[in-house]
Design a protein around this motif. Structure first.
Motif, short mmCIF file in Angstrom:
data_model
loop_
_atom_site.label_atom_id
_atom_site.label_comp_id
_atom_site.label_asym_id
_atom_site.label_seq_id
_atom_site.Cartn_x
_atom_site.Cartn_y
_atom_site.Cartn_z
N ALA A 190 0.82 -1.21 0.00
CA ALA A 190 0.00 0.00 0.00
C ALA A 190 0.86 1.26 0.00
O ALA A 190 0.90 2.00 0.97
CB ALA A 190 -0.92 -0.01 1.22
N PRO A 191 1.55 1.53 -1.11
CA PRO A 191 2.38 2.73 -1.15
C PRO A 191 1.50 3.98 -1.06
O PRO A 191 0.35 3.95 -1.48
CB PRO A 191 3.06 2.64 -2.53
CG PRO A 191 2.20 1.74 -3.33
CD PRO A 191 1.57 0.78 -2.37
N GLU A 235 3.45 3.75 -6.50
CA GLU A 235 2.48 2.73 -6.94
C GLU A 235 2.70 2.40 -8.41
O GLU A 235 2.79 1.24 -8.81
CB GLU A 235 1.07 3.30 -6.71
CG GLU A 235 -0.03 2.45 -7.27
CD GLU A 235 -0.78 1.67 -6.20
OE1 GLU A 235 -1.02 2.20 -5.12
OE2 GLU A 235 -1.10 0.51 -6.48
N ILE A 254 6.11 0.40 -8.89
CA ILE A 254 6.20 -0.99 -8.43
C ILE A 254 5.15 -1.89 -9.08
O ILE A 254 5.30 -3.09 -9.09
CB ILE A 254 6.14 -1.13 -6.89
CG1 ILE A 254 4.84 -0.62 -6.34
CG2 ILE A 254 7.30 -0.45 -6.21
CD1 ILE A 254 4.66 -0.97 -4.89
N THR A 255 4.11 -1.29 -9.66
CA THR A 255 3.15 -2.13 -10.37
C THR A 255 3.47 -2.18 -11.86
O THR A 255 2.72 -2.75 -12.65
CB THR A 255 1.69 -1.62 -10.19
OG1 THR A 255 1.64 -0.26 -10.64
CG2 THR A 255 1.24 -1.71 -8.76
N ARG A 305 -0.44 -2.95 -19.69
CA ARG A 305 0.46 -4.06 -19.39
C ARG A 305 -0.24 -5.38 -19.70
O ARG A 305 -1.46 -5.45 -19.70
CB ARG A 305 0.84 -4.03 -17.91
CG ARG A 305 1.42 -2.71 -17.43
CD ARG A 305 1.34 -2.61 -15.92
NE ARG A 305 -0.04 -2.81 -15.47
CZ ARG A 305 -0.38 -3.13 -14.24
NH1 ARG A 305 0.55 -3.29 -13.33
NH2 ARG A 305 -1.64 -3.29 -13.90
N LEU A 354 -0.37 -7.71 -17.71
CA LEU A 354 -1.09 -8.00 -16.47
C LEU A 354 -2.51 -7.42 -16.50
O LEU A 354 -3.45 -8.01 -15.98
CB LEU A 354 -0.29 -7.44 -15.28
CG LEU A 354 -0.93 -7.48 -13.90
CD1 LEU A 354 -1.22 -8.90 -13.44
CD2 LEU A 354 -0.02 -6.80 -12.87
N MET A 380 2.24 -6.30 -7.31
CA MET A 380 2.47 -5.53 -6.09
C MET A 380 1.34 -4.51 -5.89
O MET A 380 0.57 -4.23 -6.80
CB MET A 380 3.77 -4.74 -6.21
CG MET A 380 4.99 -5.58 -6.48
SD MET A 380 5.62 -6.23 -4.95
CE MET A 380 7.25 -6.74 -5.47
N ALA A 381 1.36 -3.95 -4.69
CA ALA A 381 0.50 -2.81 -4.33
C ALA A 381 -0.96 -3.03 -4.75
O ALA A 381 -1.53 -4.06 -4.44
CB ALA A 381 1.07 -1.52 -4.91
N LYS A 382 -1.55 -2.08 -5.50
CA LYS A 382 -2.99 -2.19 -5.70
C LYS A 382 -3.37 -3.39 -6.55
O LYS A 382 -4.46 -3.93 -6.41
CB LYS A 382 -3.60 -0.89 -6.25
CG LYS A 382 -3.21 -0.52 -7.64
CD LYS A 382 -3.97 0.77 -7.99
CE LYS A 382 -3.53 1.28 -9.34
NZ LYS A 382 -4.06 2.61 -9.60
N ASP A 383 -2.46 -3.83 -7.43
CA ASP A 383 -2.74 -5.05 -8.20
C ASP A 383 -2.83 -6.25 -7.26
O ASP A 383 -3.72 -7.08 -7.38
CB ASP A 383 -1.61 -5.32 -9.22
CG ASP A 383 -1.51 -4.20 -10.24
OD1 ASP A 383 -2.54 -3.58 -10.56
OD2 ASP A 383 -0.39 -3.95 -10.73
N ARG A 407 -3.51 -6.14 -4.07
CA ARG A 407 -4.72 -6.01 -3.23
C ARG A 407 -5.96 -6.41 -4.00
O ARG A 407 -6.87 -7.04 -3.47
CB ARG A 407 -4.85 -4.59 -2.68
CG ARG A 407 -3.68 -4.15 -1.81
CD ARG A 407 -4.07 -3.05 -0.85
NE ARG A 407 -4.66 -1.89 -1.50
CZ ARG A 407 -3.97 -0.89 -2.02
NH1 ARG A 407 -2.66 -0.87 -1.94
NH2 ARG A 407 -4.59 0.13 -2.59
N ALA A 436 -6.36 -0.17 1.71
CA ALA A 436 -5.32 -0.98 2.34
C ALA A 436 -5.48 -0.98 3.87
O ALA A 436 -4.50 -1.02 4.61
CB ALA A 436 -3.93 -0.51 1.95
#
Lengths: 253, 231
Positions: free
Chosen positions: A238-239, A245, A248-249, B3, B5, B73-76, B78, B211
């Protein structure tokens, strides 16, 4: 309260006209691994090289702001660079052992820092250093062999042992596993976790999974700015900053 | 930047929405079957459940595959972990609709115990909660999600009311009503559980968006009450 081993205050750095670091502020805590991530050219390696003042060697470099290591400003004109670089050791992307024996590689630094060391003191230091990087059992009977004949992983461990021999407090690692295969990478990462009990470790890596796996704290840098610095778990789940965000995504670029 | 993804996440999302639609349909049909004593409708809910089960597996496998191949990672991350949990909740909701349908089959040929008033009310609340929880997921709307969590209280109150009435006004007074009252008790319990799953989905959606874990954190819920009251 956890004390800061390293505190960066309003740090700016220019390579001639190009500003490579922009008003960086943060702290690194002792006995933790901090990872610095960000795209190529974001300033993370430059930042790493300020901690042992390696940037001083580059022409046209100008720095303002402060880096305090144990409350001592390393940019102070009275700073003893030999002492600083003993305290702050660096491990590079490609292991760079000297073209000497394994033994001589490890005692090289100590001989610079202290003269008249007795043979048994050196022997002891070699054993302790190799043990701390888990190479002792493999190499104890081959200490006279040339270091350049070791495998890449062994060379990288040897380079870490060479640093440990001069009793540093901070270990800087610039992409320490990028030349290694996944298994060797996993073993170096395991070693890093062992070493953090004694040292403050800062690692620069392009491998975000590695940052996520090994570090306690992570900083994201972009265009010379430290965008976000926090607990690794938070940065990767949760950056707070959208730029972190996006990076890293994989949405950056 | 699109992407690879993103395409996978889009497909996962589409499957989750299908799963949601099937679960909502299952609740709706099971309640219609109860109200109209329609055995065929009740049977169709039971038969359709296989589709829900298959889709649950497909979503689960797909989510695991994305985690393994893309290491999001992160919101993906979640989104995917939330999707996996919502998937389980939706499957449980469909199962509860199957339970209700089975009870309908048990009582369909018996005379009505009483006019159904509060059970349809509870069913409406549960259905609305599921619909809103999915809506919150689709729109990434935490306000809707918060209201779903708050609505759970109403379902709990209705369940208690219905159960007390069934026990005290019928079963305790006249043992011959037990065979008709017990299925209604079980249906009531199932509807309340559907509300619980909707509430879970809403909590998961809040995690996906903010989050923040609101599950098992009453202090966060208190904060939610306050925020909702003020709005």
């Amino acid at each position: 309260m956890i004390s800061a081993k390293i505190a960066i205050k309003n740090l700016n750095l220019w390579y001639s006209d190009f500003q490579a670091l922009k008003n960086v502020n943060t702290t690194f805590v002792a006995n933790k691994i901090s990872a610095m991530i960000g795209p190529s050219g974001c300033g993370k390696s430059t930042l790493l090289r300020t901690f042992d003042r390696m940037n001083d060697l580059i022409e046209g470099v100008r720095v303002d702001g402060q880096i305090l290591i144990d409350q001592e400003n390393i940019f102070d004109p009275k700073m003893d660079l030999v002492k600083l670089r003993k305290k702050v050791g660096m491990v590079f992307q490609r292991p760079n052992p000297f073209p000497l024996s394994i033994y001589e590689n490890i005692v090289f630094g100590e001989r610079i820092h202290k003269s008249n060391l007795k043979r048994d003191q050196l022997d002891e230091s070699v054993e302790i250093s190799l043990k701390s990087v888990l190479l002792w059992e493999e190499l104890k009977d081959k200490l006279k062999k040339p270091a350049l004949r070791l495998s890449l992983e062994q060379k990288q461990r040897l380079c870490i042992a060479r640093l440990i021999a001069v009793k540093p407090e901070v270990l800087l690692m610039d992409e320490p596993c990028s030349a290694l295969d996944p298994q060797a990478t996993a073993r170096i990462e395991e070693l890093m976790r062992e070493l953090k009990n004694k040292y403050t470790i800062i690692i620069v890596t392009h491998n975000m999974q590695q940052a996520a796996r090994v570090s306690d704290d992570t900083g994201f840098m972009l265009l010379g700015e430290l965008i976000e610095f926090g607990h690794t778990q938070e940065i990767f789940t949760a950056p707070k900053d959208k730029r972190t965000e996006d990076y890293i995504t994989g949405r950056y670029g | 930047m699109e992407r690879h993804l993103d395409e996978e996440l889009k497909n996962l999302n589409t499957d989750l929405l299908t799963m949601a639609a099937l679960s909502e349909e299952a609740i709706h049909k099971s309640m219609e079957a109860l109200k109209t004593r329609n055995k065929d409708l009740a049977k169709s809910v039971i038969e359709n459940d296989q589709r829900v089960d298959e889709l649950e597996n497909k979503i689960e496998e797909h989510a695991i595959e994305i985690l393994a191949l893309f290491q999001p990672m992160a919101k993906d991350l979640r989104f995917i972990t939330t999707g996996m949990r919502i998937n389980t909740d939706l499957e449980r909701i469909a199962d509860l609709a199957v339970n209700i349908s089975q009870r309908v089959l048990e009582i369909a040929d018996m005379p009505h115990l009483k006019p159904l008033i509060d059970i349809p009310k509870l069913a409406e609340n549960a259905k609305r909660m599921v619909k809103d929880a999915i809506d919150a997921f689709v729109k990434h709307d935490e306000e809707i999600a918060k209201n779903v969590i708050l609505s759970d209280k109403e379902s709990n109150q209705l369940r208690t009311l219905i159960m007390q009435e069934l026990i005290h006004s019928y079963m305790a007074k006249d043992a011959s009503t037990v065979t008709r009252a017990v299925p209604l008790l079980l249906i009531t319990r199932d509807l309340e559980r559907i509300s619980d799953h909707a509430s879970n989905i809403a909590e998961e959606v809040i995690y996906m968006i903010e989050a923040k874990f609101v599950k098992h954190h009453p202090e966060e819920l208190k904060f939610l009450h306050k925020k909702t009251d003020n709005s």
